[in-house]
Design a protein around this motif. Sequence first.
Motif, PDB file in Angstrom:
ATOM      1  N   ASP A  92      36.588  36.190  49.309  1.00  0.00           N
ATOM      2  CA  ASP A  92      35.809  36.590  48.134  1.00  0.00           C
ATOM      3  C   ASP A  92      36.637  37.495  47.221  1.00  0.00           C
ATOM      4  O   ASP A  92      36.646  37.340  45.998  1.00  0.00           O
ATOM      5  N   ILE A  93      37.340  38.463  47.810  1.00  0.00           N
ATOM      6  CA  ILE A  93      38.161  39.378  47.022  1.00  0.00           C
ATOM      7  C   ILE A  93      39.293  38.615  46.337  1.00  0.00           C
ATOM      8  O   ILE A  93      39.630  38.884  45.185  1.00  0.00           O
ATOM      9  N   GLU A  94      39.874  37.633  47.048  1.00  0.00           N
ATOM     10  CA  GLU A  94      40.939  36.827  46.439  1.00  0.00           C
ATOM     11  C   GLU A  94      40.448  36.106  45.184  1.00  0.00           C
ATOM     12  O   GLU A  94      41.191  35.959  44.215  1.00  0.00           O
ATOM     13  N   LEU A  95      39.184  35.661  45.186  1.00  0.00           N
ATOM     14  CA  LEU A  95      38.625  34.999  44.007  1.00  0.00           C
ATOM     15  C   LEU A  95      38.562  35.974  42.827  1.00  0.00           C
ATOM     16  O   LEU A  95      38.911  35.621  41.697  1.00  0.00           O
ATOM     17  N   HIS A  96      38.137  37.194  43.085  1.00  0.00           N
ATOM     18  CA  HIS A  96      38.094  38.217  42.035  1.00  0.00           C
ATOM     19  C   HIS A  96      39.504  38.544  41.548  1.00  0.00           C
ATOM     20  O   HIS A  96      39.736  38.676  40.338  1.00  0.00           O
ATOM     21  N   GLU A  97      40.424  38.683  42.492  1.00  0.00           N
ATOM     22  CA  GLU A  97      41.811  39.001  42.148  1.00  0.00           C
ATOM     23  C   GLU A  97      42.392  37.921  41.230  1.00  0.00           C
ATOM     24  O   GLU A  97      43.007  38.225  40.197  1.00  0.00           O
ATOM     25  N   ALA A  98      42.167  36.653  41.585  1.00  0.00           N
ATOM     26  CA  ALA A  98      42.681  35.542  40.771  1.00  0.00           C
ATOM     27  C   ALA A  98      42.040  35.536  39.388  1.00  0.00           C
ATOM     28  O   ALA A  98      42.719  35.296  38.378  1.00  0.00           O
ATOM     29  N   GLU A  99      40.740  35.825  39.319  1.00  0.00           N
ATOM     30  CA  GLU A  99      40.050  35.833  38.024  1.00  0.00           C
ATOM     31  C   GLU A  99      40.526  36.985  37.147  1.00  0.00           C
ATOM     32  O   GLU A  99      40.704  36.827  35.935  1.00  0.00           O
ATOM     33  N   LEU A 100      40.747  38.155  37.730  1.00  0.00           N
ATOM     34  CA  LEU A 100      41.293  39.282  36.961  1.00  0.00           C
ATOM     35  C   LEU A 100      42.650  38.935  36.380  1.00  0.00           C
ATOM     36  O   LEU A 100      42.929  39.194  35.211  1.00  0.00           O
ATOM     37  N   LYS A 101      43.499  38.321  37.190  1.00  0.00           N
ATOM     38  CA  LYS A 101      44.826  37.928  36.708  1.00  0.00           C
ATOM     39  C   LYS A 101      44.713  36.877  35.608  1.00  0.00           C
ATOM     40  O   LYS A 101      45.449  36.905  34.627  1.00  0.00           O
ATOM     41  N   ARG A 102      43.763  35.942  35.763  1.00  0.00           N
ATOM     42  CA  ARG A 102      43.573  34.901  34.750  1.00  0.00           C
ATOM     43  C   ARG A 102      43.071  35.511  33.439  1.00  0.00           C
ATOM     44  O   ARG A 102      43.579  35.215  32.360  1.00  0.00           O
ATOM     45  N   GLN A 103      42.087  36.408  33.529  1.00  0.00           N
ATOM     46  CA  GLN A 103      41.496  36.985  32.328  1.00  0.00           C
ATOM     47  C   GLN A 103      42.421  37.967  31.624  1.00  0.00           C
ATOM     48  O   GLN A 103      42.429  38.051  30.406  1.00  0.00           O
ATOM     49  N   ARG A 104      43.168  38.731  32.390  1.00  0.00           N
ATOM     50  CA  ARG A 104      43.940  39.824  31.798  1.00  0.00           C
ATOM     51  C   ARG A 104      45.444  39.597  31.851  1.00  0.00           C
ATOM     52  O   ARG A 104      46.204  40.390  31.322  1.00  0.00           O
ATOM     53  N   GLY A 105      45.871  38.568  32.568  1.00  0.00           N
ATOM     54  CA  GLY A 105      47.291  38.283  32.663  1.00  0.00           C
ATOM     55  C   GLY A 105      48.005  39.084  33.743  1.00  0.00           C
ATOM     56  O   GLY A 105      49.164  38.835  34.029  1.00  0.00           O
ATOM     57  N   LYS A 106      47.295  40.037  34.339  1.00  0.00           N
ATOM     58  CA  LYS A 106      47.897  40.894  35.371  1.00  0.00           C
ATOM     59  C   LYS A 106      46.796  41.713  36.024  1.00  0.00           C
ATOM     60  O   LYS A 106      45.662  41.749  35.558  1.00  0.00           O
ATOM     61  N   LEU A 107      47.154  42.365  37.112  1.00  0.00           N
ATOM     62  CA  LEU A 107      46.271  43.380  37.693  1.00  0.00           C
ATOM     63  C   LEU A 107      46.686  44.716  37.108  1.00  0.00           C
ATOM     64  O   LEU A 107      47.865  45.010  36.998  1.00  0.00           O
ATOM     65  N   ASP A 108      45.740  45.510  36.742  1.00  0.00           N
ATOM     66  CA  ASP A 108      46.029  46.832  36.192  1.00  0.00           C
ATOM     67  C   ASP A 108      45.821  47.854  37.297  1.00  0.00           C
ATOM     68  O   ASP A 108      44.697  48.191  37.640  1.00  0.00           O
ATOM     69  N   ASP A 109      46.898  48.302  37.911  1.00  0.00           N
ATOM     70  CA  ASP A 109      46.846  49.338  38.940  1.00  0.00           C
ATOM     71  C   ASP A 109      46.222  48.847  40.249  1.00  0.00           C
ATOM     72  O   ASP A 109      45.478  49.571  40.906  1.00  0.00           O
ATOM     73  N   GLY A 110      46.510  47.614  40.637  1.00  0.00           N
ATOM     74  CA  GLY A 110      46.024  47.095  41.913  1.00  0.00           C
ATOM     75  C   GLY A 110      44.548  46.770  41.888  1.00  0.00           C
ATOM     76  O   GLY A 110      43.959  46.552  40.844  1.00  0.00           O
ATOM     77  N   LEU A 111      43.942  46.745  43.074  1.00  0.00           N
ATOM     78  CA  LEU A 111      42.507  46.468  43.198  1.00  0.00           C
ATOM     79  C   LEU A 111      41.772  47.723  43.642  1.00  0.00           C
ATOM     80  O   LEU A 111      42.302  48.533  44.402  1.00  0.00           O
TER      81      LEU A 111
END
Length: 190
Positions: free
Chosen positions: A152-171
């Motif tokens: 479930d967390i991986e799905l959120h992580e992938a969507e954050l990267k898709r929407q923003r182009g990167k993770l901002d300061d990890g999860l």
Amino acid sequence: MRDTNICFPSDPVSPREVDHEYAEDAKAFAKLGAGILVWPMDEPGARVQAAKGFTAHADAPVAWRGWMLDRDNYKAWMNALGNRTARFDLAQYEMHHRMRNWVPAVQGATPKTWFVASAQQAAADMFPCHVKDGVKSANAAHLPRPCRSVKDIELHEAELKRQRGKLDDGLVLREHVDAFEPETRVWVMG
């Protein structure tokens, strides 16, 4: 609040109007006496202006109330203010919007919070949880809420990267707690 202007994202179709996502917030702030401004975020070089149907205070500082802005977009917003003054400079804005900076101050009064580099670092005692990166959650109806597994967390992580182009300061994983409706939000200005 007569000594403050609040700036909201403008409606993409009607740039002088507050975006519908923030219309109720604008009405609430106006009722408290704040001036209401808008900024068309997607128009490079556009200036902040008084929102249609609201008043603005000529010499009062301006605070941003909208989607989280990264460093470059906050600088662009500050430039769009023209001769107006931002209530919070870039360092103050980042202090207030980056969870690593403020969560420790409220840790005893808010759900448990864990900072991890990726979904793979989630431990069993962190579920169920809600997921954000350092400043924002992913907005997508298909995402499971709350998360009950690393997948479930991986799905959120992938969507954050898709929407923003990167993770901002990890999860950031936040403990799920059953909340009462309606939700109450509090803004502290000072």
